[in-house]
Design a protein around this motif. Structure first.
Motif, PDB file in Angstrom:
ATOM      1  N   THR A  16       1.184  -1.300  -0.151  1.00  0.00           N
ATOM      2  CA  THR A  16      -0.260   0.181  -0.105  1.00  0.00           C
ATOM      3  C   THR A  16       1.022   1.371   0.283  1.00  0.00           C
ATOM      4  O   THR A  16       0.607   2.476  -0.412  1.00  0.00           O
ATOM      5  N   LYS A  17       2.267   0.985   0.897  1.00  0.00           N
ATOM      6  CA  LYS A  17       3.173   2.830   0.133  1.00  0.00           C
ATOM      7  C   LYS A  17       3.019   2.536  -1.106  1.00  0.00           C
ATOM      8  O   LYS A  17       3.562   2.530  -2.028  1.00  0.00           O
ATOM      9  N   PRO A  18       2.484   4.205  -0.778  1.00  0.00           N
ATOM     10  CA  PRO A  18       2.751   5.134  -2.889  1.00  0.00           C
ATOM     11  C   PRO A  18       4.727   4.625  -3.453  1.00  0.00           C
ATOM     12  O   PRO A  18       5.018   4.967  -2.319  1.00  0.00           O
ATOM     13  N   ASP A  19       4.334   4.930  -4.614  1.00  0.00           N
ATOM     14  CA  ASP A  19       5.900   4.528  -4.871  1.00  0.00           C
ATOM     15  C   ASP A  19       6.480   3.345  -5.162  1.00  0.00           C
ATOM     16  O   ASP A  19       8.167   2.742  -5.201  1.00  0.00           O
ATOM     17  N   LEU A  20       6.021   2.552  -4.084  1.00  0.00           N
ATOM     18  CA  LEU A  20       6.851   1.005  -3.488  1.00  0.00           C
ATOM     19  C   LEU A  20       6.483  -0.224  -5.291  1.00  0.00           C
ATOM     20  O   LEU A  20       5.914   0.226  -5.258  1.00  0.00           O
ATOM     21  N   HIS A  21       7.744  -1.272  -5.891  1.00  0.00           N
ATOM     22  CA  HIS A  21       7.980  -2.002  -5.969  1.00  0.00           C
ATOM     23  C   HIS A  21       8.743  -2.916  -5.904  1.00  0.00           C
ATOM     24  O   HIS A  21       9.297  -3.027  -4.657  1.00  0.00           O
ATOM     25  N   PHE A  22       7.753  -3.851  -5.703  1.00  0.00           N
ATOM     26  CA  PHE A  22       8.100  -5.252  -5.662  1.00  0.00           C
ATOM     27  C   PHE A  22       8.453  -5.912  -6.849  1.00  0.00           C
ATOM     28  O   PHE A  22       8.770  -6.409  -7.751  1.00  0.00           O
ATOM     29  N   THR A  23      10.217  -6.946  -6.416  1.00  0.00           N
ATOM     30  CA  THR A  23      11.023  -7.789  -7.637  1.00  0.00           C
ATOM     31  C   THR A  23       9.833  -9.263  -7.577  1.00  0.00           C
ATOM     32  O   THR A  23       8.615  -8.521  -6.787  1.00  0.00           O
ATOM     33  N   ASP A  24      10.358  -9.652  -8.146  1.00  0.00           N
ATOM     34  CA  ASP A  24       9.347 -10.954  -8.881  1.00  0.00           C
ATOM     35  C   ASP A  24       9.810 -12.258  -7.026  1.00  0.00           C
ATOM     36  O   ASP A  24       9.067 -12.975  -7.002  1.00  0.00           O
ATOM     37  N   GLN A  25      11.376 -11.809  -6.159  1.00  0.00           N
ATOM     38  CA  GLN A  25      11.883 -12.647  -5.320  1.00  0.00           C
ATOM     39  C   GLN A  25      11.206 -11.786  -4.169  1.00  0.00           C
ATOM     40  O   GLN A  25      10.885 -12.501  -2.989  1.00  0.00           O
ATOM     41  N   GLY A  26      10.445 -10.635  -3.872  1.00  0.00           N
ATOM     42  CA  GLY A  26       9.476 -10.432  -3.025  1.00  0.00           C
ATOM     43  C   GLY A  26      10.119  -9.265  -2.403  1.00  0.00           C
ATOM     44  O   GLY A  26       9.861  -9.122  -0.616  1.00  0.00           O
ATOM     45  N   LEU A  27      10.934  -8.828  -3.194  1.00  0.00           N
ATOM     46  CA  LEU A  27      11.843  -7.461  -2.088  1.00  0.00           C
ATOM     47  C   LEU A  27      11.304  -5.815  -2.953  1.00  0.00           C
ATOM     48  O   LEU A  27      11.459  -6.136  -3.917  1.00  0.00           O
ATOM     49  N   CYS A  28      10.961  -5.593  -2.236  1.00  0.00           N
ATOM     50  CA  CYS A  28      10.460  -4.092  -2.273  1.00  0.00           C
ATOM     51  C   CYS A  28      11.790  -3.036  -2.581  1.00  0.00           C
ATOM     52  O   CYS A  28      13.066  -3.383  -3.199  1.00  0.00           O
ATOM     53  N   SER A  29      11.540  -2.248  -3.924  1.00  0.00           N
ATOM     54  CA  SER A  29      12.605  -0.573  -3.829  1.00  0.00           C
ATOM     55  C   SER A  29      13.418  -0.586  -3.143  1.00  0.00           C
ATOM     56  O   SER A  29      14.656  -0.110  -2.870  1.00  0.00           O
TER      57      SER A  29
END
Length: 385
Positions: A16-29
């Motif tokens: 839900t954090k704005p502008d946060l992205h996840f990798t395929d491995q489930g790590l956030c930006s």
């Protein structure tokens, strides 16, 4: 009805954090940015790059003037910036503080301490009436009572820099790098007008949008306008993030500034989190953090736990327990201070808080109101995990 919220596999940032992205491995930006700090950045080279840049602005020993300008609040980060530029880099900085909304006694002592470190400080005392109108309007319009503070801390220093003709401005961390933002914002080493408008916490609102509020004119709002391109070009302003060139570790830097007079909150943690060293200057910061919680389901304790996890000071499990204990509690102290400052009633304030509360994330009663426990805390529709 419970919902599933995705969390980073390494830290505790939610989707839900704005502008946060996840990798395929489930790590956030934010964790990816932290990994690059640990492994992908040649800090020795960046240190050399920094000194190459600032040496271009350094005045000769017999010249009168300031080598750089440092925006300060009196907090741990800006105190460290002032210490670093004076004691480590050997420069003569001018510090500029934009007065916060409702300063604490501890915050004032820490601000006064910067001048005791042998550094000149300009404390910009705002037009109370104009600022208060923007506080109320920011709270109602975009759900952020600190909106005018966000814009003032960025515009006042650069306006003073242009007036004093000080071309080098030193900021601290790039918050987009520390807390996770778009790649473009993370990689920035400079703070520009575009960075302010996109990533400076203005929530799509511009200072021009405040003209007319309670009769405010453009002249009333003079300090909050960014200098023109012509003024910036004439002064040759360069605004650098210190955290782009040096590994930013707030807890290590805290120990440094404590040796130079900085004081923490000795009687317990700051409202809304488990730490006692940040947001010490503002009485109502708990309300600001709570507004983030009602919108996105996480608060300041999550921010701090995630940084401590990335810096290997907490395990994820330890951070999880702290978040469950401290995050999202109704900020009684800050609300009482805001009632006094704004003139609004608790009922008016709670109604606005409810208008920004996410009905997907929090439990609702049959009558459409938000369910709350005996302490006034919202009840989550999701599990922190």
């Amino acid at each position: 009805m419970n919902i599933e919220v995705r969390y980073c596999n390494n830290c505790l940032f939610p989707e839900t954090k704005p502008d946060l992205h996840f990798t395929d491995q489930g790590l956030c930006s934010a964790c990816i940015a932290a990994e690059s700090k640990d492994e992908g950045i040649n800090w020795s080279q960046r240190e050399k790059d920094f000194h190459t840049v600032i040496d271009k602005f350094r005045l000769k020993n017999d010249e009168i003037g300031y080598d750089c300008l440092i925006p300060v609040s009196g907090g741990k980060d800006s105190t460290y910036q002032a210490y670093f530029m004076k004691e480590v880099c050997g420069m003569n900085p001018l510090c500029v503080c934009f007065e916060t909304t409702k300063v604490t006694e501890l915050g004032q002592r820490n601000l006064d301490n910067i001048s005791k470190m042998g550094i000149d400080v300009i404390h910009f005392k705002k037009n109370h009436n104009a600022y208060r109108s923007m506080v109320r309007e920011g709270f109602i319009r975009v759900g952020d009572e600190m909106w005018p503070n966000h814009i003032g801390i960025f515009t006042i220093p650069i306006n003073i820099a242009t007036k004093f003709k000080i071309p080098l401005i030193i900021w601290g961390e790039n918050p987009q790098q520390e807390y996770g933002g778009p790649l473009e914002s993370i990689e920035k080493n400079k703070l520009t007008r575009r960075w302010l408008e996109e990533f400076g916490g203005l929530l799509g609102n511009r200072i021009q949008d405040m003209i007319g509020v309670d009769g405010l004119t453009a002249k009333d709002l003079t300090p909050y306008f960014y200098p023109s391109d012509e003024e910036l070009e004439a002064t040759g302003i360069t605004s650098l993030f210190l955290g782009h060139y040096f590994f930013w570790d707030a807890r290590k830097q805290l120990e440094v500034v404590k040796q130079h007079g900085f004081q923490v909150k000795e009687d317990g943690p700051v409202e809304g989190t488990y730490t006692n060293y940040e947001n010490l200057d503002e009485e109502m910061h708990g309300l600001h953090d709570y507004l983030k919680f009602v919108k996105y389901g996480f608060g300041r304790a999550t921010d701090h736990a995630c940084i401590d996890i990335r810096n290997k000071r907490l395990t994820r499990a330890e951070g999880l327990e702290l978040v469950k204990k401290y995050d999202g509690k109704y900020p009684h102290l800050s609300i009482n201070a805001f009632i006094e400052y704004s003139g609004m009633s608790k009922e008016e304030i709670d109604a606005i808080l409810d208008s920004y509360t996410n009905p997907v994330l929090f439990e609702m009663n049959d009558d459409g109101s938000f369910a709350k426990d005996i302490e006034g805390n919202l009840i989550r529709n999701f599990e922190i995990k």
